[in-house]
Design an enzyme around this catalytic site. Structure first.
Site, PDB file in Angstrom:
ATOM      1  N   SER A  34     -11.803   0.443   7.940  1.00  0.00           N
ATOM      2  CA  SER A  34     -11.976  -0.712   7.041  1.00  0.00           C
ATOM      3  C   SER A  34     -12.889  -1.761   7.645  1.00  0.00           C
ATOM      4  O   SER A  34     -12.687  -2.180   8.790  1.00  0.00           O
ATOM      5  CB  SER A  34     -10.627  -1.390   6.780  1.00  0.00           C
ATOM      6  OG  SER A  34      -9.776  -0.525   6.107  1.00  0.00           O
ATOM      7  N   HIS A  65     -15.578   2.075  -1.725  1.00  0.00           N
ATOM      8  CA  HIS A  65     -15.684   2.867  -0.500  1.00  0.00           C
ATOM      9  C   HIS A  65     -16.902   3.767  -0.597  1.00  0.00           C
ATOM     10  O   HIS A  65     -16.922   4.699  -1.403  1.00  0.00           O
ATOM     11  CB  HIS A  65     -14.435   3.733  -0.295  1.00  0.00           C
ATOM     12  CG  HIS A  65     -13.334   3.018   0.417  1.00  0.00           C
ATOM     13  ND1 HIS A  65     -12.581   3.585   1.411  1.00  0.00           N
ATOM     14  CD2 HIS A  65     -12.870   1.761   0.280  1.00  0.00           C
ATOM     15  CE1 HIS A  65     -11.690   2.713   1.849  1.00  0.00           C
ATOM     16  NE2 HIS A  65     -11.834   1.594   1.167  1.00  0.00           N
ATOM     17  N   HIS A  87      -7.548   9.305   2.544  1.00  0.00           N
ATOM     18  CA  HIS A  87      -6.249   9.122   3.189  1.00  0.00           C
ATOM     19  C   HIS A  87      -5.198  10.004   2.523  1.00  0.00           C
ATOM     20  O   HIS A  87      -5.321  10.327   1.340  1.00  0.00           O
ATOM     21  CB  HIS A  87      -5.810   7.657   3.075  1.00  0.00           C
ATOM     22  CG  HIS A  87      -6.740   6.690   3.735  1.00  0.00           C
ATOM     23  ND1 HIS A  87      -7.850   6.172   3.093  1.00  0.00           N
ATOM     24  CD2 HIS A  87      -6.742   6.163   4.986  1.00  0.00           C
ATOM     25  CE1 HIS A  87      -8.485   5.365   3.925  1.00  0.00           C
ATOM     26  NE2 HIS A  87      -7.842   5.334   5.074  1.00  0.00           N
ATOM     27  N   TYR A  89      -2.319   9.053   1.585  1.00  0.00           N
ATOM     28  CA  TYR A  89      -1.622   8.308   0.524  1.00  0.00           C
ATOM     29  C   TYR A  89      -2.356   8.343  -0.808  1.00  0.00           C
ATOM     30  O   TYR A  89      -1.783   8.027  -1.844  1.00  0.00           O
ATOM     31  CB  TYR A  89      -1.331   6.857   0.946  1.00  0.00           C
ATOM     32  CG  TYR A  89      -2.541   5.994   1.233  1.00  0.00           C
ATOM     33  CD1 TYR A  89      -3.372   5.542   0.219  1.00  0.00           C
ATOM     34  CD2 TYR A  89      -2.839   5.620   2.533  1.00  0.00           C
ATOM     35  CE1 TYR A  89      -4.487   4.768   0.480  1.00  0.00           C
ATOM     36  CE2 TYR A  89      -3.953   4.838   2.811  1.00  0.00           C
ATOM     37  CZ  TYR A  89      -4.772   4.412   1.784  1.00  0.00           C
ATOM     38  OH  TYR A  89      -5.873   3.657   2.063  1.00  0.00           O
ATOM     39  N   GLU A  90      -3.641   8.745  -0.793  1.00  0.00           N
ATOM     40  CA  GLU A  90      -4.373   8.901  -2.056  1.00  0.00           C
ATOM     41  C   GLU A  90      -3.995  10.210  -2.744  1.00  0.00           C
ATOM     42  O   GLU A  90      -4.426  10.454  -3.875  1.00  0.00           O
ATOM     43  CB  GLU A  90      -5.889   8.889  -1.800  1.00  0.00           C
ATOM     44  CG  GLU A  90      -6.421   7.570  -1.278  1.00  0.00           C
ATOM     45  CD  GLU A  90      -7.891   7.674  -0.896  1.00  0.00           C
ATOM     46  OE1 GLU A  90      -8.738   7.742  -1.796  1.00  0.00           O
ATOM     47  OE2 GLU A  90      -8.184   7.708   0.310  1.00  0.00           O
ATOM     48  N   ALA A 117      -8.105  -0.001  10.907  1.00  0.00           N
ATOM     49  CA  ALA A 117      -7.442  -1.301  10.848  1.00  0.00           C
ATOM     50  C   ALA A 117      -5.951  -1.032  11.018  1.00  0.00           C
ATOM     51  O   ALA A 117      -5.441  -0.039  10.501  1.00  0.00           O
ATOM     52  CB  ALA A 117      -7.706  -1.959   9.498  1.00  0.00           C
ATOM     53  N   MET A 215      -2.290   3.726   8.651  1.00  0.00           N
ATOM     54  CA  MET A 215      -2.125   4.823   7.688  1.00  0.00           C
ATOM     55  C   MET A 215      -3.236   5.867   7.810  1.00  0.00           C
ATOM     56  O   MET A 215      -3.586   6.520   6.820  1.00  0.00           O
ATOM     57  CB  MET A 215      -2.117   4.263   6.263  1.00  0.00           C
ATOM     58  CG  MET A 215      -1.103   3.152   6.036  1.00  0.00           C
ATOM     59  SD  MET A 215      -1.322   2.363   4.440  1.00  0.00           S
ATOM     60  CE  MET A 215      -0.292   0.899   4.643  1.00  0.00           C
ATOM     61  N   SER A 216      -3.786   6.018   8.995  1.00  0.00           N
ATOM     62  CA  SER A 216      -4.891   6.991   9.159  1.00  0.00           C
ATOM     63  C   SER A 216      -4.871   7.550  10.574  1.00  0.00           C
ATOM     64  O   SER A 216      -3.872   7.458  11.278  1.00  0.00           O
ATOM     65  CB  SER A 216      -6.229   6.296   8.884  1.00  0.00           C
ATOM     66  OG  SER A 216      -6.512   5.334   9.879  1.00  0.00           O
ATOM     67  N   ASN A 239      -3.715  -7.806  11.441  1.00  0.00           N
ATOM     68  CA  ASN A 239      -2.572  -8.665  11.063  1.00  0.00           C
ATOM     69  C   ASN A 239      -1.423  -8.338  12.000  1.00  0.00           C
ATOM     70  O   ASN A 239      -1.378  -7.252  12.586  1.00  0.00           O
ATOM     71  CB  ASN A 239      -2.139  -8.368   9.613  1.00  0.00           C
ATOM     72  CG  ASN A 239      -1.803  -6.898   9.412  1.00  0.00           C
ATOM     73  OD1 ASN A 239      -2.714  -6.063   9.255  1.00  0.00           O
ATOM     74  ND2 ASN A 239      -0.531  -6.568   9.433  1.00  0.00           N
ATOM     75  N   HIS A 251      -3.738  -6.841   1.620  1.00  0.00           N
ATOM     76  CA  HIS A 251      -4.994  -6.163   1.939  1.00  0.00           C
ATOM     77  C   HIS A 251      -6.116  -7.189   2.168  1.00  0.00           C
ATOM     78  O   HIS A 251      -7.027  -6.943   2.960  1.00  0.00           O
ATOM     79  CB  HIS A 251      -5.364  -5.183   0.817  1.00  0.00           C
ATOM     80  CG  HIS A 251      -6.537  -4.323   1.151  1.00  0.00           C
ATOM     81  ND1 HIS A 251      -6.567  -3.482   2.251  1.00  0.00           N
ATOM     82  CD2 HIS A 251      -7.747  -4.185   0.555  1.00  0.00           C
ATOM     83  CE1 HIS A 251      -7.744  -2.869   2.309  1.00  0.00           C
ATOM     84  NE2 HIS A 251      -8.472  -3.273   1.291  1.00  0.00           N
TER      85      HIS A 251
HETATM   86  N1  HPA Z   1       0.592  -1.599   8.439  1.00  0.00           N
HETATM   87  C1  HPA Z   1       0.019  -0.425   8.106  1.00  0.00           C
HETATM   88  N2  HPA Z   1      -1.286  -0.261   7.981  1.00  0.00           N
HETATM   89  C2  HPA Z   1      -2.068  -1.333   8.188  1.00  0.00           C
HETATM   90  C3  HPA Z   1      -1.545  -2.596   8.540  1.00  0.00           C
HETATM   91  C4  HPA Z   1      -0.134  -2.726   8.673  1.00  0.00           C
HETATM   92  O1  HPA Z   1       0.408  -3.801   8.990  1.00  0.00           O
HETATM   93  N3  HPA Z   1      -2.609  -3.435   8.685  1.00  0.00           N
HETATM   94  C5  HPA Z   1      -3.732  -2.706   8.423  1.00  0.00           C
HETATM   95  N4  HPA Z   1      -3.409  -1.433   8.128  1.00  0.00           N
END
Ligand code: HPA
Length: 279
Positions: A34, A65, A87, A89-90, A117, A215-216, A239, A251
């Site tokens: 990201s 994307h 991903h 999750y898609e 990320a 998530m990757s 974050n 996001h």
């Molecule tokens: N959790 C999962 N995936 C993420 C996060 C998170 O806090 N931040 C960026 N991708």
């Protein structure tokens, strides 16, 4: 028994399609997470191959994307970058999630630089930190190696005891030091998503030894180790994870932080690419 289509012939077909655009043999493969996709546009001597022109290459349905395989050069290093990835999750099967990594290996890359990320849950972490991945927890419940093993790609039971190359890790630390910042190091937990974690899940992940969560990445690294690539993984801590952060996760926060630290992240990648020596 679930059907697992053979990947080796698909990878070969995809490589044939790429070779109608360029005969470059990259040393290093890049997966850009990201906020970093634009890095591919800064490579020298670029050749851009849209995913849509490569048989079997999965295309993300997420708006905005870009889906391109970008060949180029950074210093002496010949690189190929995935601008856009899919991903789990898609709804994509694990074999599609790792297809690009296997393709870049087929095209010649022996080294994988993979970025993402992530939420931070390590002590003292702050949003904007960069973290070198020392190891991972695959908590997706899936593997790209499920199904009959394809001996043409790698062994049935690949070793994962040094999945993230210590030499490349030391190089990344040195590049960061020379550029005047500290690269954190820690364990990345890869989950299915797409909901962010609950505070209870983050407490569990911390107990399990995780410092970052996302998530990757974990499946791509398994695929890379299966075919024998050496791997450097770097997370952008966009974050603090749920329950540690004083506010709700979004996001928007992820993309804002990724944009804020982009220059530092790009400097690190460029420094590593300039100084790495291809095996
Ligand atoms: N959790 C999962 N995936 C993420 C996060 C998170 O806090 N931040 C960026 N991708």
């Amino acid at each position: 028994m679930v059907d697992f289509p053979l990947q080796a012939p698909r990878i070969e077909a995809a490589a044939e399609d790429v070779r109608t655009h360029t005969d470059r043999r990259p040393d290093v493969a890049l997966v850009l997470g990201s906020g970093l996709g634009g890095y591919a546009d800064t490579l020298e001597d670029r050749v851009v191959v849209p995913y849509g022109e490569i048989r079997h290459m999965p295309v993300s349905q997420i708006v905005g994307h870009a889906g391109n395989l970008v060949f180029g050069r950074v210093g002496e290093a010949q690189v190929v970058a995935m601008q856009g990835r899919v991903h789990l999750y898609e709804g994509h099967p694990a074999s599609d999630v790792v297809f690009g990594v296997r393709l870049m290996h087929q095209l010649g890359a022996k080294t994988l630089l993979i970025t993402n990320a992530a939420g931070g849950c390590g002590d003292g972490m702050v949003a904007g930190d960069l973290m070198r991945i020392t190891d991972h927890l695959n908590l997706t419940g899936r593997s790209c190696l499920e199904g009959p093993n394809e001996d043409a790609l790698g062994v049935r039971f690949p070793d994962m005891s040094a999945a993230y190359d210590p030499g490349l890790g030391e190089l990344a630390d040195a590049v960061a030091r020379d550029q005047g910042f500290e690269l954190r190091a820690g364990v990345y937990a890869g989950l299915l998503g797409p909901s962010y974690e609950t505070p209870a899940e983050i407490r569990m992940l911390k107990t399990m030894g995780a410092h970052a969560v996302g998530m990757s990445t974990v499946l791509e690294v398994i695929a890379a180790r299966h075919v024998g690539m050496r791997v450097l993984g770097v997370s952008c801590i966009t974050n603090l994870a749920a329950g540690i952060s004083p506010h709700a996760l979004s996001h928007d926060e992820v993309t804002e932080t990724a944009t804020r630290v982009r220059e530092r992240f790009v400097g690190l990648l460029t420094g590593v690419l300039e100084r790495q020596e291809s095996p």
